[in-house]
Design a protein around this motif. Sequence first.
Motif, PDB file in Angstrom:
ATOM      1  N   GLY A 172      11.175  -3.982   3.194  1.00  0.00           N
ATOM      2  CA  GLY A 172      11.758  -3.995   1.859  1.00  0.00           C
ATOM      3  C   GLY A 172      11.637  -5.352   1.195  1.00  0.00           C
ATOM      4  O   GLY A 172      11.321  -5.456   0.000  1.00  0.00           O
ATOM      5  N   ASP A 173      11.870  -6.423   1.973  1.00  0.00           N
ATOM      6  CA  ASP A 173      11.714  -7.775   1.438  1.00  0.00           C
ATOM      7  C   ASP A 173      10.250  -8.086   1.137  1.00  0.00           C
ATOM      8  O   ASP A 173       9.933  -8.787   0.169  1.00  0.00           O
ATOM      9  N   SER A 174       9.357  -7.553   1.984  1.00  0.00           N
ATOM     10  CA  SER A 174       7.932  -7.867   1.829  1.00  0.00           C
ATOM     11  C   SER A 174       7.321  -7.178   0.618  1.00  0.00           C
ATOM     12  O   SER A 174       6.512  -7.767  -0.106  1.00  0.00           O
ATOM     13  N   ILE A 175       7.689  -5.928   0.395  1.00  0.00           N
ATOM     14  CA  ILE A 175       7.098  -5.202  -0.731  1.00  0.00           C
ATOM     15  C   ILE A 175       7.939  -5.385  -1.999  1.00  0.00           C
ATOM     16  O   ILE A 175       7.503  -5.013  -3.085  1.00  0.00           O
ATOM     17  N   PRO A 222       4.567  -9.671  -3.365  1.00  0.00           N
ATOM     18  CA  PRO A 222       4.781  -8.258  -3.039  1.00  0.00           C
ATOM     19  C   PRO A 222       3.507  -7.615  -2.506  1.00  0.00           C
ATOM     20  O   PRO A 222       2.397  -7.949  -2.942  1.00  0.00           O
ATOM     21  N   VAL A 223       3.659  -6.698  -1.559  1.00  0.00           N
ATOM     22  CA  VAL A 223       2.528  -5.944  -1.019  1.00  0.00           C
ATOM     23  C   VAL A 223       2.336  -4.710  -1.897  1.00  0.00           C
ATOM     24  O   VAL A 223       3.268  -3.941  -2.128  1.00  0.00           O
ATOM     25  N   ASP A 224       1.136  -4.516  -2.390  1.00  0.00           N
ATOM     26  CA  ASP A 224       0.861  -3.435  -3.334  1.00  0.00           C
ATOM     27  C   ASP A 224       0.432  -2.153  -2.624  1.00  0.00           C
ATOM     28  O   ASP A 224       0.102  -2.151  -1.441  1.00  0.00           O
ATOM     29  N   GLY A 225       0.427  -1.078  -3.397  1.00  0.00           N
ATOM     30  CA  GLY A 225      -0.158   0.182  -2.927  1.00  0.00           C
ATOM     31  C   GLY A 225       0.805   1.123  -2.241  1.00  0.00           C
ATOM     32  O   GLY A 225       0.417   2.221  -1.857  1.00  0.00           O
ATOM     33  N   GLY A 226       2.050   0.732  -2.080  1.00  0.00           N
ATOM     34  CA  GLY A 226       3.024   1.599  -1.422  1.00  0.00           C
ATOM     35  C   GLY A 226       2.946   1.487   0.083  1.00  0.00           C
ATOM     36  O   GLY A 226       1.856   1.421   0.671  1.00  0.00           O
ATOM     37  N   VAL A 227       4.114   1.452   0.724  1.00  0.00           N
ATOM     38  CA  VAL A 227       4.180   1.311   2.182  1.00  0.00           C
ATOM     39  C   VAL A 227       5.104   2.385   2.741  1.00  0.00           C
ATOM     40  O   VAL A 227       6.192   2.633   2.208  1.00  0.00           O
ATOM     41  N   GLY A 278     -10.232   5.651   6.621  1.00  0.00           N
ATOM     42  CA  GLY A 278     -10.140   4.248   7.003  1.00  0.00           C
ATOM     43  C   GLY A 278     -10.329   3.271   5.862  1.00  0.00           C
ATOM     44  O   GLY A 278      -9.815   2.151   5.904  1.00  0.00           O
ATOM     45  N   GLU A 279     -11.044   3.680   4.802  1.00  0.00           N
ATOM     46  CA  GLU A 279     -11.265   2.790   3.665  1.00  0.00           C
ATOM     47  C   GLU A 279     -10.096   2.789   2.685  1.00  0.00           C
ATOM     48  O   GLU A 279      -9.948   1.878   1.880  1.00  0.00           O
ATOM     49  N   ASP A 280      -9.274   3.830   2.764  1.00  0.00           N
ATOM     50  CA  ASP A 280      -8.202   3.996   1.768  1.00  0.00           C
ATOM     51  C   ASP A 280      -6.808   3.709   2.315  1.00  0.00           C
ATOM     52  O   ASP A 280      -5.911   3.331   1.565  1.00  0.00           O
ATOM     53  N   VAL A 281      -6.616   3.923   3.604  1.00  0.00           N
ATOM     54  CA  VAL A 281      -5.295   3.772   4.212  1.00  0.00           C
ATOM     55  C   VAL A 281      -5.393   2.793   5.374  1.00  0.00           C
ATOM     56  O   VAL A 281      -6.306   2.883   6.201  1.00  0.00           O
ATOM     57  N   GLU A 282      -4.442   1.871   5.412  1.00  0.00           N
ATOM     58  CA  GLU A 282      -4.436   0.852   6.454  1.00  0.00           C
ATOM     59  C   GLU A 282      -3.197   1.001   7.326  1.00  0.00           C
ATOM     60  O   GLU A 282      -2.094   1.232   6.828  1.00  0.00           O
ATOM     61  N   VAL A 283      -3.394   0.881   8.631  1.00  0.00           N
ATOM     62  CA  VAL A 283      -2.284   0.851   9.583  1.00  0.00           C
ATOM     63  C   VAL A 283      -2.086  -0.593  10.005  1.00  0.00           C
ATOM     64  O   VAL A 283      -3.023  -1.241  10.491  1.00  0.00           O
ATOM     65  N   VAL A 284      -0.875  -1.112   9.809  1.00  0.00           N
ATOM     66  CA  VAL A 284      -0.655  -2.535  10.035  1.00  0.00           C
ATOM     67  C   VAL A 284       0.765  -2.757  10.547  1.00  0.00           C
ATOM     68  O   VAL A 284       1.689  -2.018  10.194  1.00  0.00           O
ATOM     69  N   ASP A 285       0.942  -3.749  11.407  1.00  0.00           N
ATOM     70  CA  ASP A 285       2.263  -4.031  11.951  1.00  0.00           C
ATOM     71  C   ASP A 285       3.174  -4.652  10.894  1.00  0.00           C
ATOM     72  O   ASP A 285       2.720  -5.328   9.954  1.00  0.00           O
ATOM     73  N   VAL A 286       4.478  -4.435  11.048  1.00  0.00           N
ATOM     74  CA  VAL A 286       5.480  -4.990  10.142  1.00  0.00           C
ATOM     75  C   VAL A 286       5.323  -6.502  10.022  1.00  0.00           C
ATOM     76  O   VAL A 286       5.452  -7.076   8.938  1.00  0.00           O
ATOM     77  N   ALA A 287       5.026  -7.163  11.141  1.00  0.00           N
ATOM     78  CA  ALA A 287       4.881  -8.627  11.127  1.00  0.00           C
ATOM     79  C   ALA A 287       3.729  -9.058  10.237  1.00  0.00           C
ATOM     80  O   ALA A 287       3.823 -10.064   9.507  1.00  0.00           O
ATOM     81  N   ARG A 314       1.682 -11.528   5.157  1.00  0.00           N
ATOM     82  CA  ARG A 314       0.928 -11.489   3.903  1.00  0.00           C
ATOM     83  C   ARG A 314       1.813 -11.836   2.710  1.00  0.00           C
ATOM     84  O   ARG A 314       1.353 -12.413   1.727  1.00  0.00           O
ATOM     85  N   SER A 315       3.098 -11.457   2.807  1.00  0.00           N
ATOM     86  CA  SER A 315       4.011 -11.746   1.713  1.00  0.00           C
ATOM     87  C   SER A 315       4.500 -13.189   1.746  1.00  0.00           C
ATOM     88  O   SER A 315       4.662 -13.821   0.710  1.00  0.00           O
ATOM     89  N   VAL A 316       4.714 -13.713   2.969  1.00  0.00           N
ATOM     90  CA  VAL A 316       5.190 -15.096   3.124  1.00  0.00           C
ATOM     91  C   VAL A 316       4.060 -16.085   2.873  1.00  0.00           C
ATOM     92  O   VAL A 316       4.249 -17.120   2.220  1.00  0.00           O
TER      93      VAL A 316
END
Length: 732
Positions: free
Chosen positions: A626-629, A598-603, A700-709, A714-716
């Motif tokens: 949803g599957d990733s987090i 699971p991806v932590d920290g809320g998405v 920038g240190e607290d929030v990350e912008v990242v693609d769904v892929a 990271r989860s797979v």
Amino acid sequence: MGSVQIVTTILAAAITAVAVWLAVRAVMKMTAVIRLGQPAPERFADKGARTKKMLVETVGHTRMLKWSVVGAAHWTVMVGFVVLSLLVLEAYFEVVTPTGGLPIIGSWTIFGLVTEWIGILGLIGIVVLMAIRLRNRPGRAENRSRFTGSTMWQGYFVEWIVLLVLIFGFVIRGFKVATDHFEYPVWATPLSHAVGAALPSWENGASIAALIKIVISMTWLIVISLNVTMGVAWHRFLAFPNIFFKRDPEKPAGSGLGPLRPMTSEGKPLDFEEADPEKDQFGVAQVEQFSWKGLLDFSTCTECGRCQSQCPAWNTGKPLSPKLLVLSLRDHAYAKAPYLLAGGGKDLTGEEKATEAQLAHMDVLALAEADRPLIGTAEEGGVIDPDVLWSCTTCGACVEQCPVDIEHVDHIVDMRRYQVLIESSFPSEAGVMLRNLENKGNPWGAPQNTREDWTKGLGFEVPRVGEVDDFEYLFWVGCAGAFEDRAKKTTRAVATLLNEAGVSFAILGEGETCSGDPARRIGNEFVFQMLAQQNVETLNEAFDGREKSKRKIVATCPHCFNTLGNEYGQLGGEFEVVHHTQLLAHLVSAGKLTPVQPVDGGVTYHDPCYLGRHNRVFAAPREVLGDSIQGELTEMPRNSERSFCCGAGGARMWMEEKIGKRINVDRVEEAMSTGAKTIAVGCPFCSTMLNDGVNGKGAGEDVEVVDVASVLLRSVKPDAPAGEKETAPAAG
């Protein structure tokens, strides 16, 4: 017939005759103005589908009900206007005799029941609409009203007319109850009987009230007939043809979303190999150069301001309001119409069509209107200011929200086309992008031989078209995915996931060039077609011998996804195009990719305009996340079809944002308000803009912008090398 009835009958007949004569004159004028537009023969195809869509949208109120309270109230008023027109007709019998009524159906209890309850609901509906208009009236400090710029007296006038007509309908019935001339029982018409109980037994009351009702109704007709630009009233009639003639009746949402209309001249697509600017129309330079459907669009605008309330430019203090743009074009068209209808106008070389004798007898105000440039500053007397034209991100929020299917984006791009192709007038910084597209085949001007650099160090071979005998998907990398550092990480993540899932794919490598989206949306149709035709030829060769269902392309950029899938068909390229989030969602559901960590920290997820609103892809990225987090996604207040633009569309990615608040900052503030530590995106443009917004806020240190892929990867594969994870770069 008593003396009172003689008077009421004469007065009703007189005001009706005047109103009908003025209405016929107004309809003839509007028809003449709309017919000044250019041909649009494609609007007459698929009459069955058009009729069905028009009935669904009007009777079902599908567009209006996206705003539930307003939509429900408006539906009751619309139904009341249509059905209770029978009661206005009945009033003509009642001015003749207080006991009059409609022949045949007027004595049916079911008629009394239906009209009673439609009247009651109509009263509730119009009061709700009046309250909403008052609550959202312009000028209130705490509210940026969607009615700003609307002609408010017209809205108030129409609402009060509706209210008074409904009230006097019950007053007429009340007098009939009071004089014992009412044929309907209490259970069917409770409000009418309640009103009757409060009124005196006055035999002439019904005739007098019927006259007042007719006078109110005909006053409305007279006023709107003298104001042909009164869209808040005329939309009651014009909405039906405007929806019927929408661009694509099969689309589930606004038909002006997705692909742009091709450039046309005299209603035919423009062929640049044979086109001549002195003989063929390049974009729109004069209001009469819009198609007749465009002029119908302008006439139909209800001034409701839904488009304005959703527009990212308007909401960040820029001069563009889709509503005000349409109203400006409408007012200009009708003010210029006497000059055009008298034979005036400029040909494509700028020469006046009218003779000196004709010009000598033309209306002075119409001549002055004709001299105004369509695009120009206030000092130049322009109808549309350049800052208005170039503020548009083509996000489609206006088209999505418009209840009468106005195609704002098409009209804006048509005006841009003339400015770019003929006037060479556009924001200077965008010129670098256009030169790079022409000379290098990508907006960044990167060397073509570096298109495959993203494949280095992946740990597996990425096959090229021509090097493998067969493949299921052609992976369209796109310019951002090949050259922009953040987007390259998304490209690598998608390739890794496809390889992990055992999907057979191949890339074009150096054979790929820009899809042409930024050129087309800035208005340079010539460069778009040059790039698109090159790509269509390359893709047709790559898929040689395959039927369309097996000509599959997966793209990570929604702009490429939209262009390849929706616009290349205009140039002979028919492909099945999917966005990478759609393919990844399928692979997860099929068990070919299994999220384990699971991806932590809320998405939270930001819907890209060209993926979500323009192409209705809302579920797939959410399913992947949803599957990733392995939990609930945190939604922003503005999401799905109401998602707020990142600010990069419409070639705005390559233009400076000098006016008002930055659109990306507004969106980032909304994303950060959810408390999520990860802002997931599905578009390289969105990634760039939101990353810049996060860094601009110092987060920038607290929030990350990242693609769904990348979230899925990271989860797979939680043990993926750190270098595969995206991090927000320093602002710059």
